[in-house]
Each structure stands twice: as structure tokens, then as C-alpha cells.
Scaffold this active site. Structure first.
Site, mmCIF file in Angstrom:
data_model
loop_
_atom_site.group_PDB
_atom_site.id
_atom_site.type_symbol
_atom_site.label_atom_id
_atom_site.label_comp_id
_atom_site.label_asym_id
_atom_site.label_seq_id
_atom_site.Cartn_x
_atom_site.Cartn_y
_atom_site.Cartn_z
ATOM 1 N N GLY A 88 93.237 -59.819 -25.132
ATOM 2 C CA GLY A 88 93.013 -60.229 -26.505
ATOM 3 C C GLY A 88 92.328 -61.574 -26.585
ATOM 4 O O GLY A 88 92.319 -62.344 -25.631
ATOM 5 N N CYS A 89 91.741 -61.854 -27.742
ATOM 6 C CA CYS A 89 90.987 -63.099 -27.916
ATOM 7 C C CYS A 89 91.909 -64.312 -27.903
ATOM 8 O O CYS A 89 91.679 -65.281 -27.179
ATOM 9 C CB CYS A 89 90.178 -63.050 -29.200
ATOM 10 S SG CYS A 89 91.141 -62.532 -30.650
ATOM 11 N N TYR A 90 92.963 -64.270 -28.733
ATOM 12 C CA TYR A 90 93.945 -65.346 -28.713
ATOM 13 C C TYR A 90 94.508 -65.514 -27.297
ATOM 14 O O TYR A 90 94.687 -66.623 -26.798
ATOM 15 C CB TYR A 90 95.108 -65.010 -29.651
ATOM 16 C CG TYR A 90 94.943 -65.371 -31.104
ATOM 17 C CD1 TYR A 90 94.671 -66.676 -31.504
ATOM 18 C CD2 TYR A 90 95.125 -64.402 -32.094
ATOM 19 C CE1 TYR A 90 94.572 -67.004 -32.854
ATOM 20 C CE2 TYR A 90 95.027 -64.714 -33.442
ATOM 21 C CZ TYR A 90 94.754 -66.026 -33.820
ATOM 22 O OH TYR A 90 94.654 -66.356 -35.148
ATOM 23 N N ALA A 91 94.828 -64.374 -26.664
ATOM 24 C CA ALA A 91 95.507 -64.398 -25.369
ATOM 25 C C ALA A 91 94.610 -64.980 -24.285
ATOM 26 O O ALA A 91 95.081 -65.690 -23.388
ATOM 27 C CB ALA A 91 95.954 -62.992 -24.984
#
Length: 884
Positions: A701-704
Site C-alpha cells: 500500500g501507499c501509506y505502508a
């Protein structure tokens, strides 16, 4: 044999030389020199030290943790080959004595135990400033030099004595015998009594006291105080004292211990090495070389100009002293004079042809070596070439120009031990890359020096014990031809066939093995890499970076199309991420987007893809199964919302059952990020070799991604749970209308959501192996994420310590940029990497705040997807990606 495809390097180099079945092999092992046994008396017979050779062996083994045993032994042989006082002068600043005393003493204890005696000279500037303020004396400086009156000198003298004894006592606690030398070492006159007061200009150094201390088995610990002929004590800058000490002792190494651990370029990246003779003028013309950096480089050049070429200067953190001294890559910034290179394009350019012959023959052993060299000289007299060498001919490189569609070839590279000590090899390769945009050369696969060549190359291939390297060749067709020629003809394809036939006959009976290449320190600090077999073309670099494009993907493994172009199908192309991936694939030289599935857009023509006309389809799982069964697709990209793509993945599985074809699946959703049968595709943190072998990859994921990259270097230093405050632009909320992508609702607002238990919280915690807290928000900008991460530490650390950890961890990572200040979202928008900065430590020293930014649609999704596709399909990792 000495042929046009041989890369020959003189034995006795800083980097290892593989064993040769000749008397050269004895020279290659760099045995302890005649002077060394006297140096080793301290290991076995000194009454003051009970350390014996077995202890030395254990220490060597321990040092091998920072480098290979070969490297450690080689450098020990070098350092013990000079008189004791000529090993190293180490300047220790006052800040090191207060903040890094344990690391300093541990490093010095290692050196002492293996029989090395650096001469230590220290200052105490920060402590002096503090004491003067307490005494009500305001420090004064003129032109950067401390004005020293009688009161200041009295405080300084007492302080220097205290710090000196503290260092000596700390060393004694660690079993190191150290002798304080606080007076009588430096003679001086007044620098300018009216201007600076009691400040000295060093006029002489008493070497006898230093030599006596070392001969008795003690490390000499000096202060930067000097005396006039009539006994007046004068204050001397510690850097100046160290320089004058170096001029008197002429050591192999002058070491400046620094909190920063080196010099840094405009991008905040540590400079690994500077060759002054070649780089000084160009370096000093750079806009970022100013203030303290400019002064330091200038002063070091002035110092090295007065010392033998064998002397080099290292700027290093005290905790990395062993790595700097005993490994090829080093750890700080190495500065040396190097050598000016000369060039020749004909034999008449050489002053003495016999000297050239002797240089070429010095690596040869066997009955036909002279005849082989004579024939090589004959070839050079009849054919164009370009040679590079230093004045004493300690180093020689010969390049054959492009011929009959073949690239320029590095035919010979030979360097003596003396040439290595003056660090010519890096200068030669720097010149080669300037003057030859493309170059090919070959080295034996079992050569222990391969890592240096990997650092200099863009790609390689192995065949029958030979490794062919190249740089500057970007065309897929050219690389295919190069590989094909090499796999069919081996070394012979690199040189003129006429030369090959001439020299092969002359050298056929020679007993020596093919010449090998020496390593010298490279500009990169990358780790060693294995040589892959010729069936696995993609080489690794650093922590596994793919460095070459494989225009012919591994057909047996992934069944890529016979054209060498990967056929891609995109399932779910309507969203922002799908559009970004389409744009990237349009510019990719080796991928062809053949199918795009979107239920809403079915029947419409795909825009933004120019390689072919593509019409949106509404592919069903059954369609996907049949296409997989027929082997129509090499890579499926699932760009669907969470919980939707399983039927399509199952369809691919079903299609594989009745087919030998096995495509790659990259899923952009969260559906398989916690499935251990899938490979998690974050190349900067997951072994690239695992991704290269994978057929099903869960794209992070992008946040991750940003959170993991922002926390990972400190996982071993965690003292509690990191808290991540994340804010995303509204593109992260997708195209389906909601309050989180309603610009009117977001204007003048920020929306927190999923305050606990967000799926990225679980993802980051799982991948890092450490629990984190994550609070996501959405704001009014369109693209880009900012993380502010509060990280508890299990020990006291400084901001510089932490920034150094990040710089070292991400050195060479093209899509991760470590910056000083907290990065800004507007600076990452539209870019393909991650920026990490801030590194502010609170007053306890046990909590740091790190900031990270990422474009959620690119490195947070489409760019990372393409990295994974490249790796899994056998292409260069960054193919089609504009790197930061």
C-alpha cells in the site's frame, strides 16, 4: 594469455587478487613484510601485553564482521609493513570525546590488539567554550581562530590535561596501554601575538617521544598544545596540530574523526572518495562546495601535497573506524591525491617501448610470455587503440575502439602495488567513462575481485567460467547481440578475430592462467554480490539491485513472448493508479499492454497508450482462465478494489493447471498482502532475488510503503511503538464519490478516518515485525502523502547518528532520497520515489521524529508495480521509470 579480451591487473592490490598458479601468487597474498615481524613482537613477547598470535587471529575474525577475512588480512599486512609511527595519525575533536568516547576507545582497542599504534591528537573546543562561559569569559574568534589570552590559556591547559587523562584512563580500562604526551611534542612561534594572543604556529615536532612510547608498547595520546623555545605554552588548533604531526611522521593514514562521518554532496549523499589530482578543480567549482566543506577540502589538499602519494586522508565516524581501515568499500570519505593520467594512441607516444613491454610482461609467467607480449605489441602497431597510464607506468589500461559493430573493449588493465597505493584504478575508470560511452570487458568468474567490476558496470553475463561486463549499452537489441555473441563465441568475440588468432597461438602453451583484475576503492559503498549463472541473466547490485536489462526474459521460467517483449493485461484500469500504470507502460521499451479490462469503459478506445490501439474490454474470470491456458499473457496486473480480484486470480490458477505457461500476477489491492504464498513486493526492503523468482506479487500500500521505509532503519533501535500521523491527498480515496474526495468538503478541512485498526497499520506492523500505531487523514490536495512518525528509541542517539543510519541503509537506492529537513508533499508530487528527512531528536535523546513523503499514485502504487514487474519478468528494475 595476454589477449585483447584479457583484463590484467597487477598482484598486490588493496582489493584482493585471486591466487595464480605462478610465483605471482605469492606476491598476490600480500604477506607480512620484513618489517612486520618486529611489529608483531608486541603480540607474543611484550611483558606489558599478554596478547599472542592466537588472539590476533580471533581479532581478525571479529574484524571480518565488517569486511571479508581477506580484506582484513590484506590491510593488516599493508599497515604492519611500515614503521609503527607511520601507520596513522588520528585527530579526535572535543565533541567525539564527550559524545562518542566508548566507540572511540573500542576502535582504538581493536587497532592496539592487532599491533597497530595510531598517534592520537585531540582537541576540546566545545568543552572549552562551556568552561569559559561558566568562568564569565566570552569566547572570541578572529578569522575562525580562537583569540587566546592568559585566562583562556589557563582554562584550556587544565581542560586539555583533564580530557587527555580521561581518554588514557578509558583506554587502560579496555586493556590498552596509553601514554599521555601533553607537553614537549610541538614547538611553535606566535602565529600573530597582537591579533590572536597566545596562539601558536607549529615549527617542529618532537618525534622521539612518540617513537619511544610506541616502541614500549603504548599508544601516544597528544594534546594540541605547543611551546615556544623559551617555554611559553601556546594554543594550537587540533586540525593544525594533526596536519603538522602528519607532515613529520608521513603516515599511511591521516584520520579526522567526525560526528557526521564524512563529507556530503548537494543531495545529502556521503562522498565515498575524492581523487584530488583528477577532481579538485571540478569539485571546487561546484556551488554546494562552500563554507566548512570548501575549507576542509582545501586544507586537506594542501596537506596531501606535502606528503607521499601513499598517504590518504579519511573523514570517518569513530564507530566506523575499523570498516574504513579494513574494508575495500570503507565507511567515510577517503581523500587522496591519486595520479594524473597520460594517454597514448600510438606506440610512438610512449617514451620507451621497452618500458611498455616490461609493463605488459610483468603479469606474465611462463615460457612464452615474452613472445605473447611481442605479438601484442605488433598488433598495437597495426591497429588503433587508446592507452591510459600514469607517469611511472604503475598503471596501464588499453582500450580497443569499436569495430565491425562491436563496442569498445577494455583489452588490458595492469596495476602494480605502488600504483594501487596511489589509487590510480578509480581515476582510470573515471576517465574511461568520460571518453568511452560504451565499454565491454571480461573477467574470470572465480576472480575474487568481481565486486569492483560490478560497481563499474551496468550489466554482466556469465559463460563457461568467464564474466562479461559492460556499461553504457542501453539498446535492448545491442545487449541481445552482445549476449548472443558472448554465449556463442566467448572471449573471442570481444577482440579482433585476427588478433585473437595471432595471440592464441603464441600463448597456447603458457602456464599462467588468464590475468585478473585488482580492486581499488570505488566510489560506492555497496556490498559484495554473487555471480549469477548465464541462465539467470539479471545481476544484482548492492542489496540486490538489478543492474541490467534482460531483453530475452528467462523463457523456461516465465514463458515470456519469443520477441523478448512481455505481454501485459491490466484488469481494472478506470482508477487513478491504472491510468498512471498505462502511462508508464507506454514508455517501457520491453512491455506491451495488450488487454485492458474495465466494465464501465468497455468498447471505448484506451487513451494515453501509443504503441498500439487498445480497446477496453470487460474480461470475465472465464476469459482470463482461457487466456492463461493459451499462454497469451506474461503478466496480469490486478488494479481492482480490495476484495474484488479473487475470482480473477483463481481463474489464472485454473488456467495454469492445463498449461505449461506460468504468468506473473501483480495485485495492487490488499487482498494478498498477508498471504505467505505471495511475495510482498517492496524491493527496497524485500530481497530482490525473491521478487525476481516470484509469480504472484502483492504490491504494498501507499501509506505502508512510506511508513516502512521511514521506520525500517531504526527497527533494531526501537524503544516502544512508533506512531504514524499520515495525511493523503484525495486521490487516495479513489474515483468513487465520497466525502474523502469531495474538494468542497475538504477545502479548509482535514478529515481523520479509521482512527484505529486501519489495514495499513496491520500491514506495516506485519512487515516490520514491530507493532505500530497509524492514524490516516485526507486533505484537499490531489496527490501525495506526508507521514510524521514519532519513534521511541532504546538508547540515546543524536540526530546525526540517525540520519547517518538512514543514509547508509538507503545508499544506492535510486527511489529513496534521504534529506535534511522535513520533506514537503509538493516536492514529491509527480515523482517516483520517497523522500525521508526531519530526524529531530527530543531533549532526552530517546525519541526521534522522522518525516516521509510519497506520491501515492506512483511509488505508492504504479511505479512500485512496475519495479516488481521488471524484476519478475527479468528486466532492469528501473526500466521505464524516471529515477529521482
Amino acid at each position: 594469455m595476454l589477449s585483447a579480451c584479457a583484463v590484467a591487473v597487477r598482484a598486490g592490490a588493496r582489493r584482493s587478487v585471486r591466487r595464480l598458479p605462478t610465483k605471482t601468487a605469492a606476491r598476490a597474498t600480500l604477506p607480512v613484510t620484513a618489517a612486520a615481524p618486529q611489529r608483531l613482537r608486541h603480540f607474543s613477547s611484550s611483558a606489558a601485553r599478554a596478547t599472542d598470535l592466537s588472539t590476533r587471529g580471533m581479532i581478525v575474525q571479529t574484524l571480518s564482521s565488517v569486511g571479508s577475512k581477506r580484506e582484513v588480512q590484506q590491510y593488516l599486512s599493508l599497515f604492519t609493513g611500515v614503521s609503527s609511527q607511520r601507520f596513522a595519525v588520528i585527530k579526535v575533536g572535543g565533541a567525539i570525546l564527550t559524545d562518542y568516547l566508548d566507540e572511540l576507545c573500542d576502535s582504538l582497542a581493536f587497532l592496539y590488539t592487532v599491533g597497530l599504534y595510531p598517534v592520537i591528537v585531540h582537541g576540546a573546543g566545545p568543552q572549552l567554550n562551556s568552561l569559559l562561559e561558566q568562568a564569565g569569559i566570552e569566547p572570541q574568534f578572529e578569522e575562525g581562530i580562537r583569540v587566546t589570552d592568559a585566562k583562556t590559556l589557563r582554562v584550556a591547559r587544565d581542560l586539555f590535561l583533564k580530557e587527555n587523562l580521561n581518554l588514557v584512563n578509558k583506554l587502560e580500562e579496555k586493556g590498552v596501554h596509553a601514554q599521555p604526551l601533553v607537553t614537549g611534542i610541538f614547538r611553535a612561534n606566535y602565529l600573530d601575538k597582537e591579533k590572536w594572543g597566545l596562539v601558536g604556529k607549529v615549527t617542529g615536532v618532537n618525534k622521539q617521544s612518540i617513537e619511544t612510547a610506541i616502541s614500549n608498547g603504548y599508544l601516544p595520546i597528544l594534546t594540541s598544545m605547543a611551546e615556544t623555545d623559551d617555554g611559553q605554552i601556546l594554543n594550537v588548533n587540533a586540525d593544525v596540530a594533526a596536519a603538522e604531526l602528519a607532515r613529520a611522521l608521513e603516515p599511511l593514514k591521516v584520520v579526522y574523526l567526525s560526528e557526521k562521518g564524512g563529507l556530503f554532496d548537494a543531495a545529502g549523499q556521503k562522498i565515498s572518495a575524492i581523487n584530488l589530482d583528477e577532481e579538485y578543480e571540478q569539485l571546487m567549482s561546484q556551488a554546494w562546495v562552500r563554507y566548512g566543506t570548501r575549507l576542509k577540502i582545501k586544507e586537506i589538499k594542501e596537506l596531501l601535497d606535502t606528503l607521499p602519494r601513499t598517504t590518504s586522508v579519511a573523514i570517518i565516524h569513530p564507530g566506523d573506524l575499523q570498516k574504513e581501515l579494513f574494508t575495500d568499500s570503507g565507511a567515510g570519505t577517503l581523500i587522496r591525491r591519486g595520479n594524473k593520467l597520460l594517454s597514448a594512441t600510438s606506440l610512438s607516444d610512449f617514451k620507451d617501448l621497452n618500458v611498455l613491454k616490461n609493463v605488459l610482461i610483468r603479469d606474465r609467467e611462463g615460457p612464452d610470455s615474452k613472445e605473447t607480449v611481442d605479438k601484442y605489441i605488433e598488433f598495437l602497431s597495426e591497429n588503433p587503440f587508446q592507452a591510459y597510464y600514469d607517469g611511472p607506468m604503475n598503471a596501464l589500461a588499453i582500450v580497443l575502439p569499436p569495430n565491425n559493430g562491436r563496442q569498445a573493449t577494455l583489452a588490458t588493465l595492469t596495476i602494480t602495488k605502488s600504483g594501487w597505493l596511489t589509487n590510480v584504478a578509480d581515476n582510470i575508470f573515471t576517465t574511461l567513462k568520460k571518453e568511452h560511452p560504451q565499454l565491454v570487458w571480461t573477467v574470470r568468474e572465480d576472480d575474487e575481485n568481481l565486486s569492483w567490476f560490478f560497481d563499474k558496470s551496468d550489466g554482466s553475463i556469465t559463460r563457461h567460467g568467464d564474466v562479461m561486463f559492460w556499461y553504457g549499452i542501453e539498446s535492448g537489441d545491442e545487449i541481445i547481440k552482445l549476449m548472443k555473441d558472448f554465449t556463442q563465441h566467448g572471449r573471442a568475440m570481444l577482440g579482433d578475430s585476427n588478433l585473437e588468432s595471432r595471440l592464441h597461438r603464441a600463448a597456447s602453451n603458457a602456464s599462467a592462467r588468464s590475468p585478473v583484475a585488482q580492486q581499488t576503492r570505488g566510489y560506492s559503498t555497496m556490498a559484495r554480490r554473487p555471480v549469477l549463472s548465464s541462465s539467470a541473466f539479471a545481476q544484482t547490485k548492492g542489496r540486490g539491485y538489478v543492474t541490467q536489462t534482460n531483453p530475452n526474459p528467462p523463457y523456461g521460467k516465465k514463458n515470456a513472448s519469443k520477441s523478448g517483449t512481455a505481454r501485459v493485461a491490466l484488469i481494472g484500469a478506470r482508477g487513478y493508479t491504472g491510468q498512471e500504470l498505462i502511462r508508464l507502460l507506454d514508455s517501457h521499451p520491453n512491455m506491451d499492454l495488450q488487454h485492458v479490462s474495465s466494465r464501465e469503459l468497455a468498447g471505448q478506445t484506451l487513451e494515453g497508450y501509443n504503441k498500439r490501439e487498445v480497446v477496453y474490454e470487460n474480461l470475465s474470470p472465464e476469459d482470463v482462465r482461457d487466456m492463461e491456458k493459451r499462454g497469451d499473457i506474461d503478466c496480469w496486473v490486478m488494479a481492482l478494489p480490495n476484495g474484488v480480484c479473487k475470482p480473477f486470480v483463481d481463474a489464472v490458477y485454473e488456467g495454469r493447471k492445463s498449461s505449461n505457461h506460468k504468468s506473473v500476477i501483480v495485485d495492487l489491492s490488499a487482498d494478498y498482502r498477508f498471504d505467505n504464498t505471495w511475495t510482498y513486493g517492496l524491493p527496497e526492503l524485500v530481497a530482490r532475488s525473491n521478487i525476481a523468482e516470484a509469480t504472484q506479487i502483492a504490491n504494498p500500500g501507499c501509506y505502508a510503503t512510506a511508513a516502512q521505509l521511514g521506520i525500517s532503519p531504526l527497527v533494531e533501535h526501537l524503544g516502544g511503538m512508533p506512531h504514524i500521523f499520515g495525511v493523503s491527498g484525495y486521490s487516495g480515496a479513489g474515483t468513487k464519490p465520497s466525502p474523502k474526495n469531495d474538494v468542497n468538503f475538504l477545502t479548509g478541512n482535514i478529515i481523520p478516518y479509521s482512527l484505529t485498526g486501519h489495514i495499513h497499520e496491520r500491514e506495516v506492523s506485519t512487515q516490520l515485525g514491530a507493532q505500530v500505531a497509524f492514524i490516516p487523514h485526507v486533505a484537499v490536495w490531489f496527490r501525495g502523502i506526508h507521514h510524521t512518525i514519532s519513534i521511541p528509541l532504546n538508547k540515546t542517539m543524536t540526530s546525526r547518528d540517525i540520519r547517518q543510519i538512514y543514509q547508509d541503509r538507503y545508499a544506492g537506492e535510486k527511489l529513496v532520497k534521504v534529506v535534511g529537513e522535513a520533506p514537503l508533499v509538493k516536492n514529491i508530487s509527480g515523482k517516483h520515489g520517497v523522500e525521508i528527512g526531519g530526524f529531530e531528536v527530543d531533549k532526552t535523546g530517546k525519541r526521534v521524529v522522522v518525516c516521509a513523503t510519497i506520491d501515492n499514485l506512483l511509488k505508492g502504487a504504479a511505479t512500485q508495480c512496475l519495479q516488481n514487474m521488471n524484476l519478475a519478468l527479468g528486466y532492469a528494475e528501473y526500466e521505464g521509470i524516471p529515477v529521482m
